[in-house]
Design an enzyme around this catalytic site. Structure first.
Site, PDB file in Angstrom:
ATOM      1  N   SER A  72       0.837  -1.191   0.000  1.00  0.00           N
ATOM      2  CA  SER A  72       0.000   0.000   0.000  1.00  0.00           C
ATOM      3  C   SER A  72       0.876   1.247   0.000  1.00  0.00           C
ATOM      4  O   SER A  72       1.656   1.454  -0.919  1.00  0.00           O
ATOM      5  CB  SER A  72      -0.954  -0.047   1.193  1.00  0.00           C
ATOM      6  OG  SER A  72      -1.952   0.932   1.065  1.00  0.00           O
ATOM      7  N   GLU A 108      -9.088  -5.493  -4.487  1.00  0.00           N
ATOM      8  CA  GLU A 108      -8.531  -4.346  -3.779  1.00  0.00           C
ATOM      9  C   GLU A 108      -9.581  -3.268  -3.505  1.00  0.00           C
ATOM     10  O   GLU A 108      -9.509  -2.557  -2.503  1.00  0.00           O
ATOM     11  CB  GLU A 108      -7.405  -3.713  -4.606  1.00  0.00           C
ATOM     12  CG  GLU A 108      -6.250  -4.618  -4.930  1.00  0.00           C
ATOM     13  CD  GLU A 108      -5.168  -4.612  -3.873  1.00  0.00           C
ATOM     14  OE1 GLU A 108      -5.399  -4.086  -2.783  1.00  0.00           O
ATOM     15  OE2 GLU A 108      -4.082  -5.140  -4.165  1.00  0.00           O
ATOM     16  N   HIS A 120      -7.683  -5.682   0.031  1.00  0.00           N
ATOM     17  CA  HIS A 120      -6.453  -4.916   0.183  1.00  0.00           C
ATOM     18  C   HIS A 120      -5.733  -5.353   1.458  1.00  0.00           C
ATOM     19  O   HIS A 120      -6.301  -5.317   2.540  1.00  0.00           O
ATOM     20  CB  HIS A 120      -6.818  -3.434   0.260  1.00  0.00           C
ATOM     21  CG  HIS A 120      -5.659  -2.504   0.243  1.00  0.00           C
ATOM     22  ND1 HIS A 120      -4.802  -2.405  -0.827  1.00  0.00           N
ATOM     23  CD2 HIS A 120      -5.203  -1.612   1.158  1.00  0.00           C
ATOM     24  CE1 HIS A 120      -3.896  -1.491  -0.576  1.00  0.00           C
ATOM     25  NE2 HIS A 120      -4.101  -1.000   0.632  1.00  0.00           N
TER      26      HIS A 120
END
Length: 548
Positions: free
Chosen positions: A224, A356, A454
């Site tokens: 991320s 995601e 995610h």
């Protein structure tokens, strides 16, 4: 995956705060080590786990405390200490706002501005072993998170020396201001958090050999915002030579807008760039800083006051979480630097997850979730001439379909396309890029809703899938991933073990390896959708900002 309409809106872009690298099972009992290690600043003593194989050294300072007059300054050399420092407890997290999302929140998170520390895990029996080094940069939207959430012991058992770092976050890590620039020998300011990362890599180069690591084989990896940091460091000349491989997991500098310092703003379109220094002036005004001496006044404010001022305006929260194109740390945009072949040309492994957008989409466009009509209006306004094609690729036949359509759209723009854009950009260099795709849905209630969400891959990469909810299949996938990550750190090539032959990705030959219920290779990941986003960005498109 269940319809996303069952998800609360609070599951937002802030899910970029990632604490899932933590072990879900109780760690082994630690034992204090007798031997000491000499590092920059002095001697330290760490601990061993009860199997005796892995030694951990935690809370090691790599820079001076960024407090007082050093708040917002570039990181300074570490201060020395007398005697032997206890390196058995992780340092505090850098100051950050409270995370309201239950899935990732940690109530026990100790914070302090004096936070520039790192942790090291090693199974090297002797310093001369020269094992590959893996430096983890945590996620959290450059607002949240801490390196101490990571358990590097399993990767250390597989042969790497693992380092996890802290760096300044939010308004403490990315503030530019004319007075800061004027006081700098380089006449620029901002990017403190990225400079912290570079300082940590300098520490690794000078000290990691004492832990059995090879300073000539350093891999940076992150998820991320940590992955965005990896891509940013590939563009920075200040990071050149400090790392030799790079791994990016679900985050890329290619899908973000960046502020410029004021002096550099004029040549650019105002719709594309904002002045970082002007934003800094705005934050000083929100803090009611003394206009005659704003820096001193701002440095006298408490950390809580700075956070409150930062949170008072969406312009601050959207831009004080991004690097600044300042002509020094970042000379130009990533696309420009890669296109000119001026990036740090090292082997790259990168990828994204299948779902995601499942938790992020509600924050990107909450209004679009209201109805099919609202969604279609939002898409057409966002994508302009590309809107009709987007609605063909991400259709919503009825109101109940909107959440999934928006999730898929956001997933492909911010992750599937962004990671492939990064991989394609490396064609200007000579080093290979290996693209992966993680589609395994982990066991657990949130996965039933979110899919391969995610950050879902992190426990697999760190080989921490030891909680009872994980199955033998999950452990096999985790073994394949973690071993591929370590092989890549060792040689720059992830191939080996039981993996099918994993060919490099290029813009012309779009190979990738999928870690799903099985592991297999393919080409052209979501090709039609990626082509849409490529056309959009080539036309000057901008990614959405989360509505706060």
């Amino acid at each position: 995956m269940r319809s996303l309409s069952s998800l609360p809106i609070a599951l937002s872009l802030l899910l970029l705060s990632v604490f899932t690298a933590c072990r879900e099972a109780a760690p082994p009992t630690p034992v204090l080590l007798d031997e000491e290690i000499e590092v920059s600043g002095g001697r330290i003593r760490g601990l061993a786990f009860d199997d005796g194989e892995v030694h951990a050294y935690r809370g090691i300072p790599f820079a001076a405390p960024p407090i007082g007059d050093l708040r917002w300054a570039p990181p300074q050399p570490v201060l020395g200490w007398e005697g032997t420092r206890d390196a058995t407890v992780a340092g505090p997290a850098c100051v950050q706002p409270k995370l309201e999302i239950e899935l990732y929140a940690r109530e026990d998170l100790v914070q302090d501005e004096d936070c520039l520390t790192l942790d090291v895990w090693t199974a090297a029996a002797e310093a001369r072993e020269r094992r590959p080094v893996m430096v983890w940069i945590h996620g959290g939207a450059l607002i949240y998170g801490t390196g101490s959430s990571t358990d590097g012991a399993p990767l250390a058992r597989k042969g790497a020396v693992v380092v996890s770092i802290n760096y300044r976050l939010g308004p403490f890590g990315f503030l530019a201001h004319p007075s800061l620039s004027a006081a700098s020998e380089h006449r620029v300011s901002g990017n403190q958090g990225l400079l912290d990362q570079i300082q940590a890599l300098e520490w690794v180069r000078g000290n990691i050999a004492a832990f059995g690591g090879d300073p000539g084989r350093v891999t940076i990896f992150g998820e991320s915002a940590g992955s965005l940091s990896v891509s940013a460091l590939m563009t920075s000349p200040l990071a050149g030579g400090l790392f030799h491989r790079a791994i990016g997991q679900s985050g890329s500098i290619f899908a973000n807008r960046f502020p410029l310092r004021a002096e550099e703003g004029e040549p650019r379109s105002e719709s594309t760039f904002v002045s970082a220094e002007a934003l800094g002036v705005g934050l000083a005004e929100a803090l009611e800083a003394d206009s005659g001496d704003p820096l001193t006044s701002m440095r006298e404010r408490s950390a809580d006051e700075v956070l409150a001022a930062w949170n008072s305006d969406p312009a601050f929260t959207n831009y004080f979480t991004l690097p600044t194109i300042d002509g020094r740390v970042f000379p130009a945009t990533a696309a420009e630097i890669f296109a000119q072949g001026r990036h740090n040309d090292v082997p790259l492994m990168l990828g994204s997850n299948a779902d995601e957008g499942s938790a992020i989409a509600p924050a990107v466009a909450p209004g679009a979730l209201a109805s099919k009509q609202a969604y279609e209006t939002w898409v057409r306004e966002r994508l302009g001439e590309h809107g009709s094609r987007a609605l063909e690729l991400y259709p919503a036949a009825a109101d109940g379909d909107v959440a999934d359509a928006l999730s898929n759209l956001v997933c492909d723009e911010l992750f599937t396309w962004a990671m492939q854009a990064w991989a394609s950009a490396t064609d200007s260099g000579s080093a290979p890029a290996y693209l992966y795709y993680f589609s395994r849905v982990p066991p657990g209630e949130q996965s039933h809703i979110l899919g391969a969400y995610h950050a879902a891959e992190i426990p697999y990469v760190f080989a921490t899938v030891d909680a009872p909810r994980y199955t033998p299949r999950d452990r096999r996938i985790s073994a394949a991933m973690s071993e591929a990550w370590v092989r890549f750190a060792d040689s720059g090539d992830p191939n080996g073990g039981d993996l099918p032959r994993w060919l490099p990705f290029t813009a012309d030959d779009e190979n990738y390896l999928e870690f799903g219920n099985d592991i297999h290779t393919d080409t052209g990941l979501r090709a039609e959708k990626v082509a849409l986003w490529q056309a959009y960005y080539e036309g000057g498109g901008l990614p959405p900002k989360a509505e706060r």
